[in-house]
Design a protein around this motif. Structure first.
Motif, mmCIF file in Angstrom:
data_model
loop_
_atom_site.group_PDB
_atom_site.id
_atom_site.type_symbol
_atom_site.label_atom_id
_atom_site.label_comp_id
_atom_site.label_asym_id
_atom_site.label_seq_id
_atom_site.Cartn_x
_atom_site.Cartn_y
_atom_site.Cartn_z
ATOM 1 N N VAL A 218 0.839 -1.206 0.000
ATOM 2 C CA VAL A 218 0.000 0.000 0.000
ATOM 3 C C VAL A 218 0.873 1.255 0.000
ATOM 4 C CG1 VAL A 218 -1.715 1.300 1.307
ATOM 5 C CG2 VAL A 218 -1.916 -1.178 1.136
ATOM 6 N N ASN A 219 1.949 1.226 0.783
ATOM 7 C CA ASN A 219 2.869 2.367 0.818
ATOM 8 C C ASN A 219 3.525 2.591 -0.550
ATOM 9 O OD1 ASN A 219 2.319 2.807 3.528
ATOM 10 N ND2 ASN A 219 4.058 1.555 4.218
ATOM 11 N N ALA A 220 3.865 1.512 -1.238
ATOM 12 C CA ALA A 220 4.468 1.624 -2.568
ATOM 13 C C ALA A 220 3.484 2.229 -3.558
ATOM 14 C CB ALA A 220 4.928 0.254 -3.056
ATOM 15 N N LEU A 221 2.208 1.911 -3.395
ATOM 16 C CA LEU A 221 1.176 2.501 -4.259
ATOM 17 C C LEU A 221 1.069 4.004 -4.007
ATOM 18 C CD1 LEU A 221 -1.168 2.359 -6.267
ATOM 19 C CD2 LEU A 221 -2.647 1.632 -4.361
ATOM 20 N N ASP A 222 1.094 4.384 -2.751
ATOM 21 C CA ASP A 222 1.042 5.805 -2.410
ATOM 22 C C ASP A 222 2.271 6.541 -2.950
ATOM 23 O OD1 ASP A 222 -1.375 5.486 -1.110
ATOM 24 O OD2 ASP A 222 -0.442 5.137 0.858
ATOM 25 N N ASP A 223 3.422 5.908 -2.874
ATOM 26 C CA ASP A 223 4.648 6.532 -3.383
ATOM 27 C C ASP A 223 4.573 6.744 -4.894
ATOM 28 O OD1 ASP A 223 5.652 6.549 -0.836
ATOM 29 O OD2 ASP A 223 6.878 4.734 -1.095
ATOM 30 N N PHE A 224 3.970 5.806 -5.583
ATOM 31 C CA PHE A 224 3.841 5.953 -7.031
ATOM 32 C C PHE A 224 2.947 7.148 -7.364
ATOM 33 C CE2 PHE A 224 1.725 5.369 -11.064
ATOM 34 C CZ PHE A 224 2.755 4.971 -11.917
ATOM 35 N N ILE A 225 1.814 7.241 -6.686
ATOM 36 C CA ILE A 225 0.903 8.356 -6.952
ATOM 37 C C ILE A 225 1.589 9.684 -6.655
ATOM 38 C CG2 ILE A 225 -1.287 9.419 -6.259
ATOM 39 C CD1 ILE A 225 -2.343 6.592 -5.709
ATOM 40 N N ALA A 226 2.392 9.715 -5.592
ATOM 41 C CA ALA A 226 3.104 10.943 -5.232
ATOM 42 C C ALA A 226 4.181 11.294 -6.244
ATOM 43 C CB ALA A 226 3.715 10.805 -3.838
ATOM 44 N N ALA A 227 4.680 10.308 -6.983
ATOM 45 C CA ALA A 227 5.749 10.542 -7.960
ATOM 46 C C ALA A 227 5.236 11.171 -9.246
ATOM 47 C CB ALA A 227 6.463 9.228 -8.288
ATOM 48 N N ILE A 228 3.919 11.219 -9.432
ATOM 49 C CA ILE A 228 3.349 11.808 -10.645
ATOM 50 C C ILE A 228 3.215 13.317 -10.445
ATOM 51 C CG2 ILE A 228 1.443 11.757 -12.274
ATOM 52 C CD1 ILE A 228 3.011 9.131 -12.059
ATOM 53 N N PRO A 229 3.911 14.143 -11.243
ATOM 54 C CA PRO A 229 3.806 15.599 -11.091
ATOM 55 C C PRO A 229 2.406 16.093 -11.434
ATOM 56 C CG PRO A 229 5.067 15.039 -13.048
ATOM 57 C CD PRO A 229 4.840 13.758 -12.326
ATOM 58 N N SER A 230 2.024 17.192 -10.825
ATOM 59 C CA SER A 230 0.662 17.713 -11.017
ATOM 60 C C SER A 230 0.395 18.107 -12.477
ATOM 61 C CB SER A 230 0.435 18.921 -10.105
ATOM 62 O OG SER A 230 1.395 19.931 -10.362
ATOM 63 N N TRP A 231 1.418 18.632 -13.179
ATOM 64 C CA TRP A 231 1.204 19.063 -14.569
ATOM 65 C C TRP A 231 0.892 17.890 -15.490
ATOM 66 C CZ3 TRP A 231 4.365 16.511 -17.806
ATOM 67 C CH2 TRP A 231 5.593 16.087 -17.325
ATOM 68 N N ALA A 232 1.297 16.644 -15.052
ATOM 69 C CA ALA A 232 1.096 15.474 -15.921
ATOM 70 C C ALA A 232 -0.372 15.103 -16.055
ATOM 71 C CB ALA A 232 1.874 14.286 -15.374
ATOM 72 N N TYR A 233 -1.211 15.578 -15.146
ATOM 73 C CA TYR A 233 -2.632 15.229 -15.220
ATOM 74 C C TYR A 233 -3.341 15.929 -16.374
ATOM 75 C CZ TYR A 233 -2.398 12.718 -10.802
ATOM 76 O OH TYR A 233 -2.092 11.797 -9.830
ATOM 77 N N SER A 234 -2.624 16.830 -17.053
ATOM 78 C CA SER A 234 -3.204 17.475 -18.252
ATOM 79 C C SER A 234 -2.875 16.703 -19.510
ATOM 80 C CB SER A 234 -2.689 18.905 -18.379
ATOM 81 O OG SER A 234 -1.269 18.927 -18.514
ATOM 82 N N TYR A 235 -2.121 15.590 -19.402
ATOM 83 C CA TYR A 235 -1.747 14.786 -20.582
ATOM 84 C C TYR A 235 -2.443 13.429 -20.521
ATOM 85 C CZ TYR A 235 1.919 18.201 -21.454
ATOM 86 O OH TYR A 235 2.596 19.348 -21.709
#
Length: 235
Positions: A218-235
């Motif tokens: 579960v912690n690894a899943l949270d770390d992955f989500i945190a590794a995605i920069p906010s600007w990437a959600y526009s792509y």
């Protein structure tokens, strides 16, 4: 009396004698030669009349060859022009080859969704997927846990995490690499949980080990989500 027509025919046969077998050719040539010498005057006139016709024939052949050559060159030119018309601007064609419209051309992985869509999928199934895994652990159904990790909805999370770094890589190499490293850490924890749960189903691992492995996942899943920069959600 030998006429000019007969003499012309004899001369023709004499010229064709070389196409016969050697023995027959030599006999035919000897006979025709003696025959022509006997009537040399008539044959001389026939030869004189035949030469211009032969020259005319050669000129006709040459003219036909020139016409054929011109037609061939013209046909080639028309095909070249037609080809250029189809291709259009040569520079544009080269640019199109160098810059394909598909940003994932040449890649072994071709994501079909955007970063935002993959992350939305994770959030949509996360509660159900993790809740079902946790329930199996609490009930000690470790044998079923191995199967549950490779089926939907939990496998939907794994696939979304797998494709997301490839989307990022096309827009920001550093962000794509960080996301890929985070996915590999998640995958290691997933393999650990699968291994520990299998051992627990054979009474070779303690329930506490399974709980710890699940928490690390579960912690690894949270770390992955945190590794995605906010600007990437526009792509």
């Amino acid at each position: 009396m030998i006429t000019a027509r007969v003499a012309a025919d004899v001369l023709h046969q004499l010229s064709q004698a070389s196409t016969l077998p050697r023995a027959q050719s030599e006999r035919r040539r000897a006979f025709l030669t003696r025959y022509s010498h006997k009537h040399s005057k008539v044959f001389s006139e026939a030869e004189r009349q035949e030469r211009p016709s032969q020259g005319h024939s050669i000129r006709c052949q040459n003219q036909q060859q020139r016409v054929l050559l011109r037609r061939t060159v013209l046909d080639h030119s028309l095909k070249t022009v037609a080809g250029l018309a189809v291709l259009g601007d040569t520079d544009a064609v080269v640019a199109q080859e160098q810059e394909p419209s598909d940003p994932f051309a040449g890649s072994y992985v071709k994501p079909s969704l955007s970063v935002a869509e993959y992350m939305a999928r994770v959030e949509a199934v996360r509660g159900e997927a993790l809740g079902h895994v946790e329930d199996l652990i609490d009930k000690g159904k470790y044998g079923l846990l191995n199967t549950d990790l490779v089926l939907s909805p939990f496998d939907d999370i794994r696939q979304a995490l797998f494709y997301t770094p490839w989307v990022l890589l096309k827009y920001d190499e550093a962000a794509g690499i960080q996301a890929q490293l985070a996915y590999l850490r998640f995958l290691d924890k997933l393999k650990d949980l699968d291994r520990v749960s299998y051992s627990a189903s054979r009474y070779e691992a303690e329930p506490e080990e399974v709980d710890a492995s699940f928490t690390a996942l579960v912690n690894a899943l949270d770390d992955f989500i945190a590794a995605i920069p906010s600007w990437a959600y526009s792509y």
